[in-house]
Design a protein around this motif. Structure first.
Motif, PDB file in Angstrom:
ATOM      1  N   LYS A  93       0.836  -1.205   0.000  1.00  9.78           N
ATOM      2  CA  LYS A  93       0.000   0.000   0.000  1.00  9.78           C
ATOM      3  C   LYS A  93       0.869   1.252   0.000  1.00  9.78           C
ATOM      4  O   LYS A  93       1.969   1.258   0.522  1.00  9.78           O
ATOM      5  CB  LYS A  93      -0.913   0.025   1.224  1.00  9.78           C
ATOM      6  CG  LYS A  93      -2.080  -0.929   1.127  1.00  9.78           C
ATOM      7  CD  LYS A  93      -3.181  -0.453   2.055  1.00  9.78           C
ATOM      8  CE  LYS A  93      -4.439  -1.242   1.885  1.00  9.78           C
ATOM      9  NZ  LYS A  93      -5.189  -0.895   0.715  1.00  9.78           N
ATOM     10  N   LYS A  94       0.313   2.319  -0.592  1.00  5.82           N
ATOM     11  CA  LYS A  94       0.931   3.643  -0.533  1.00  5.82           C
ATOM     12  C   LYS A  94      -0.020   4.534   0.238  1.00  5.82           C
ATOM     13  O   LYS A  94      -1.240   4.314   0.234  1.00  5.82           O
ATOM     14  CB  LYS A  94       1.163   4.203  -1.932  1.00  5.82           C
ATOM     15  CG  LYS A  94       2.309   3.542  -2.650  1.00  5.82           C
ATOM     16  CD  LYS A  94       2.772   4.419  -3.779  1.00  5.82           C
ATOM     17  CE  LYS A  94       4.177   4.010  -4.144  1.00  5.82           C
ATOM     18  NZ  LYS A  94       4.889   5.066  -4.808  1.00  5.82           N
ATOM     19  N   TYR A  95       0.542   5.560   0.878  1.00  8.89           N
ATOM     20  CA  TYR A  95      -0.246   6.458   1.709  1.00  8.89           C
ATOM     21  C   TYR A  95       0.074   7.910   1.368  1.00  8.89           C
ATOM     22  O   TYR A  95       1.199   8.239   0.997  1.00  8.89           O
ATOM     23  CB  TYR A  95       0.056   6.225   3.198  1.00  8.89           C
ATOM     24  CG  TYR A  95      -0.302   4.841   3.651  1.00  8.89           C
ATOM     25  CD1 TYR A  95      -1.570   4.553   4.122  1.00  8.89           C
ATOM     26  CD2 TYR A  95       0.638   3.814   3.607  1.00  8.89           C
ATOM     27  CE1 TYR A  95      -1.906   3.273   4.541  1.00  8.89           C
ATOM     28  CE2 TYR A  95       0.317   2.531   4.020  1.00  8.89           C
ATOM     29  CZ  TYR A  95      -0.960   2.273   4.488  1.00  8.89           C
ATOM     30  OH  TYR A  95      -1.289   1.011   4.890  1.00  8.89           O
ATOM     31  N   ALA A  96      -0.918   8.773   1.517  1.00  4.58           N
ATOM     32  CA  ALA A  96      -0.722  10.205   1.319  1.00  4.58           C
ATOM     33  C   ALA A  96      -1.714  10.952   2.196  1.00  4.58           C
ATOM     34  O   ALA A  96      -2.789  10.442   2.519  1.00  4.58           O
ATOM     35  CB  ALA A  96      -0.928  10.578  -0.145  1.00  4.58           C
ATOM     36  N   TRP A  97      -1.344  12.166   2.567  1.00  4.74           N
ATOM     37  CA  TRP A  97      -2.226  13.032   3.332  1.00  4.74           C
ATOM     38  C   TRP A  97      -2.866  14.038   2.399  1.00  4.74           C
ATOM     39  O   TRP A  97      -2.234  14.502   1.452  1.00  4.74           O
ATOM     40  CB  TRP A  97      -1.441  13.778   4.408  1.00  4.74           C
ATOM     41  CG  TRP A  97      -0.966  12.872   5.487  1.00  4.74           C
ATOM     42  CD1 TRP A  97       0.259  12.265   5.569  1.00  4.74           C
ATOM     43  CD2 TRP A  97      -1.703  12.439   6.617  1.00  4.74           C
ATOM     44  NE1 TRP A  97       0.318  11.489   6.693  1.00  4.74           N
ATOM     45  CE2 TRP A  97      -0.872  11.580   7.364  1.00  4.74           C
ATOM     46  CE3 TRP A  97      -2.990  12.700   7.085  1.00  4.74           C
ATOM     47  CZ2 TRP A  97      -1.288  10.986   8.548  1.00  4.74           C
ATOM     48  CZ3 TRP A  97      -3.403  12.101   8.262  1.00  4.74           C
ATOM     49  CH2 TRP A  97      -2.561  11.260   8.986  1.00  4.74           C
ATOM     50  N   GLN A  98      -4.113  14.369   2.659  1.00  6.00           N
ATOM     51  CA  GLN A  98      -4.840  15.340   1.846  1.00  6.00           C
ATOM     52  C   GLN A  98      -5.690  16.205   2.762  1.00  6.00           C
ATOM     53  O   GLN A  98      -6.241  15.725   3.739  1.00  6.00           O
ATOM     54  CB  GLN A  98      -5.743  14.630   0.843  1.00  6.00           C
ATOM     55  CG  GLN A  98      -6.611  15.569   0.029  1.00  6.00           C
ATOM     56  CD  GLN A  98      -7.456  14.811  -0.973  1.00  6.00           C
ATOM     57  OE1 GLN A  98      -6.933  14.220  -1.881  1.00  6.00           O
ATOM     58  NE2 GLN A  98      -8.764  14.827  -0.775  1.00  6.00           N
ATOM     59  N   ILE A  99      -5.795  17.483   2.415  1.00  6.15           N
ATOM     60  CA  ILE A  99      -6.679  18.392   3.144  1.00  6.15           C
ATOM     61  C   ILE A  99      -7.967  18.532   2.340  1.00  6.15           C
ATOM     62  O   ILE A  99      -7.919  18.844   1.152  1.00  6.15           O
ATOM     63  CB  ILE A  99      -6.029  19.776   3.329  1.00  6.15           C
ATOM     64  CG1 ILE A  99      -4.746  19.651   4.157  1.00  6.15           C
ATOM     65  CG2 ILE A  99      -7.013  20.754   3.978  1.00  6.15           C
ATOM     66  CD1 ILE A  99      -3.915  20.913   4.198  1.00  6.15           C
ATOM     67  N   THR A 100      -9.099  18.262   2.979  1.00  7.04           N
ATOM     68  CA  THR A 100     -10.392  18.534   2.370  1.00  7.04           C
ATOM     69  C   THR A 100     -10.810  19.914   2.864  1.00  7.04           C
ATOM     70  O   THR A 100     -11.081  20.103   4.050  1.00  7.04           O
ATOM     71  CB  THR A 100     -11.436  17.466   2.755  1.00  7.04           C
ATOM     72  OG1 THR A 100     -10.966  16.192   2.309  1.00  7.04           O
ATOM     73  CG2 THR A 100     -12.773  17.766   2.113  1.00  7.04           C
ATOM     74  N   ALA A 101     -10.792  20.883   1.954  1.00  2.00           N
ATOM     75  CA  ALA A 101     -10.996  22.282   2.325  1.00  2.00           C
ATOM     76  C   ALA A 101     -12.420  22.560   2.760  1.00  2.00           C
ATOM     77  O   ALA A 101     -13.373  22.122   2.118  1.00  2.00           O
ATOM     78  CB  ALA A 101     -10.622  23.187   1.150  1.00  2.00           C
ATOM     79  N   GLN A 102     -12.539  23.291   3.841  1.00  2.00           N
ATOM     80  CA  GLN A 102     -13.821  23.834   4.274  1.00  2.00           C
ATOM     81  C   GLN A 102     -13.885  25.318   3.936  1.00  2.00           C
ATOM     82  O   GLN A 102     -14.950  25.847   3.668  1.00  2.00           O
ATOM     83  CB  GLN A 102     -14.003  23.631   5.779  1.00  2.00           C
ATOM     84  CG  GLN A 102     -14.095  22.177   6.161  1.00  2.00           C
ATOM     85  CD  GLN A 102     -13.983  21.967   7.662  1.00  2.00           C
ATOM     86  OE1 GLN A 102     -13.384  22.762   8.370  1.00  2.00           O
ATOM     87  NE2 GLN A 102     -14.543  20.870   8.130  1.00  2.00           N
ATOM     88  N   ASN A 103     -12.713  25.975   3.963  1.00  2.00           N
ATOM     89  CA  ASN A 103     -12.603  27.398   3.653  1.00  2.00           C
ATOM     90  C   ASN A 103     -11.317  27.639   2.882  1.00  2.00           C
ATOM     91  O   ASN A 103     -10.279  27.067   3.218  1.00  2.00           O
ATOM     92  CB  ASN A 103     -12.545  28.252   4.934  1.00  2.00           C
ATOM     93  CG  ASN A 103     -13.728  28.015   5.835  1.00  2.00           C
ATOM     94  OD1 ASN A 103     -14.828  28.403   5.506  1.00  2.00           O
ATOM     95  ND2 ASN A 103     -13.490  27.362   6.955  1.00  2.00           N
ATOM     96  N   VAL A 104     -11.379  28.486   1.871  1.00  2.00           N
ATOM     97  CA  VAL A 104     -10.200  28.903   1.128  1.00  2.00           C
ATOM     98  C   VAL A 104     -10.332  30.397   0.909  1.00  2.00           C
ATOM     99  O   VAL A 104     -11.365  30.875   0.455  1.00  2.00           O
ATOM    100  CB  VAL A 104     -10.090  28.186  -0.241  1.00  2.00           C
ATOM    101  CG1 VAL A 104      -8.872  28.690  -1.005  1.00  2.00           C
ATOM    102  CG2 VAL A 104     -10.031  26.678  -0.069  1.00  2.00           C
ATOM    103  N   GLY A 105      -9.282  31.134   1.249  1.00  2.36           N
ATOM    104  CA  GLY A 105      -9.308  32.576   1.055  1.00  2.36           C
ATOM    105  C   GLY A 105      -7.953  33.080   0.616  1.00  2.36           C
ATOM    106  O   GLY A 105      -6.935  32.420   0.800  1.00  2.36           O
ATOM    107  N   VAL A 106      -7.953  34.256   0.051  1.00  2.39           N
ATOM    108  CA  VAL A 106      -6.715  34.897  -0.362  1.00  2.39           C
ATOM    109  C   VAL A 106      -6.071  35.533   0.866  1.00  2.39           C
ATOM    110  O   VAL A 106      -6.749  36.183   1.662  1.00  2.39           O
ATOM    111  CB  VAL A 106      -6.994  35.972  -1.435  1.00  2.39           C
ATOM    112  CG1 VAL A 106      -5.724  36.685  -1.836  1.00  2.39           C
ATOM    113  CG2 VAL A 106      -7.647  35.340  -2.652  1.00  2.39           C
ATOM    114  N   ASP A 107      -4.761  35.349   1.043  1.00  6.64           N
ATOM    115  CA  ASP A 107      -4.022  35.963   2.136  1.00  6.64           C
ATOM    116  C   ASP A 107      -3.692  37.397   1.731  1.00  6.64           C
ATOM    117  O   ASP A 107      -2.998  37.623   0.744  1.00  6.64           O
ATOM    118  CB  ASP A 107      -2.745  35.169   2.402  1.00  6.64           C
ATOM    119  CG  ASP A 107      -1.895  35.769   3.511  1.00  6.64           C
ATOM    120  OD1 ASP A 107      -2.344  36.726   4.169  1.00  6.64           O
ATOM    121  OD2 ASP A 107      -0.777  35.276   3.718  1.00  6.64           O
TER     122      ASP A 107
END
Length: 158
Positions: A93-107
Motif C-alpha cells: 500500500k501507498k499512503y498520502a495526506w490530503q486536506i479537504t478544504a472547508q474554507n479557502v481565502g486569499v491571504d
C-alpha cells in the motif's frame, strides 16, 4: 479527523472536475515555507512543505474561477490520510495526506483582493441581504449635524 489551517502559495492551477453525479471538485497543491534564521541572524526560506487540497461543490467552483498558480492563500479543512495499492509493487500500500478544504481565502498580507458575492444562477438577489444590494461607491458627504461640536468629521476613523 483533525482540523488544519495552512498559509502558502498555490503550486499549480486548480484542476476542476465533476463526479459522475455532477458534483464539482477542485484539486490543487499549496506550498508552505517556514522562515528560519541562519547562523548570521538573517531570515531565509526553509524547506517547502507541499499539501494536496481538495475543495468540493460551490467552493470548488469558486476556487477554480478565482485562484491561479502562485496565489497566496489560507486554507482551513480536515486532514485525512488516503491509501491505495501500489501498482508497481502488488500487495503493497501507498499512503498520502490530503486536506479537504472547508474554507479557502486569499491571504491579504502582501496584496489586495476584491470580493464578489456569487448569486445562485437564475435566482434574483435577495433584497434583505445587505451584500446583494450594497453599493460599491461611497455616498456623498452630508453636512455635519447641528450641535456636532468642534472636531467633527464625516471621514471614518481609520
Amino acid at each position: 479527523m483533525s482540523t488544519i489551517t495552512i498559509v502558502g502559495n498555490l503550486g499549480n492551477e486548480p484542476e476542476l472536475r465533476f463526479t459522475s453525479s455532477g458534483v464539482a471538485v477542485a484539486k490543487f497543491s499549496v506550498g508552505v515555507n517556514r522562515r528560519v534564521r541562519d547562523d548570521a541572524g538573517n531570515w531565509t526560506d526553509g524547506p517547502t512543505s507541499w499539501h494536496d487540497v481538495a475543495a468540493w461543490q460551490h467552493l470548488a467552483e469558486h476556487v477554480a474561477e478565482s485562484l491561479q498558480k502562485g496565489t497566496r492563500v489560507i486554507v482551513t479543512g480536515t486532514l485525512e490520510q488516503r491509501s491505495w495499492d501500489d501498482p508497481d509493487n502488488p500487495g503493497k500500500k501507498k499512503y498520502a495526506w490530503q486536506i479537504t478544504a472547508q474554507n479557502v481565502g486569499v491571504d491579504l498580507t502582501f496584496g489586495t483582493a476584491t470580493f464578489q458575492k456569487s448569486v445562485k444562477s437564475g435566482a434574483p438577489a435577495d433584497p434583505n441581504d445587505p451584500w446583494a444590494t450594497a453599493s460599491r461607491t461611497r455616498p456623498h458627504s452630508a453636512p455635519a449635524p447641528a450641535g456636532a461640536g468642534p472636531g467633527y468629521s464625516q471621514e471614518p476613523p481609520f
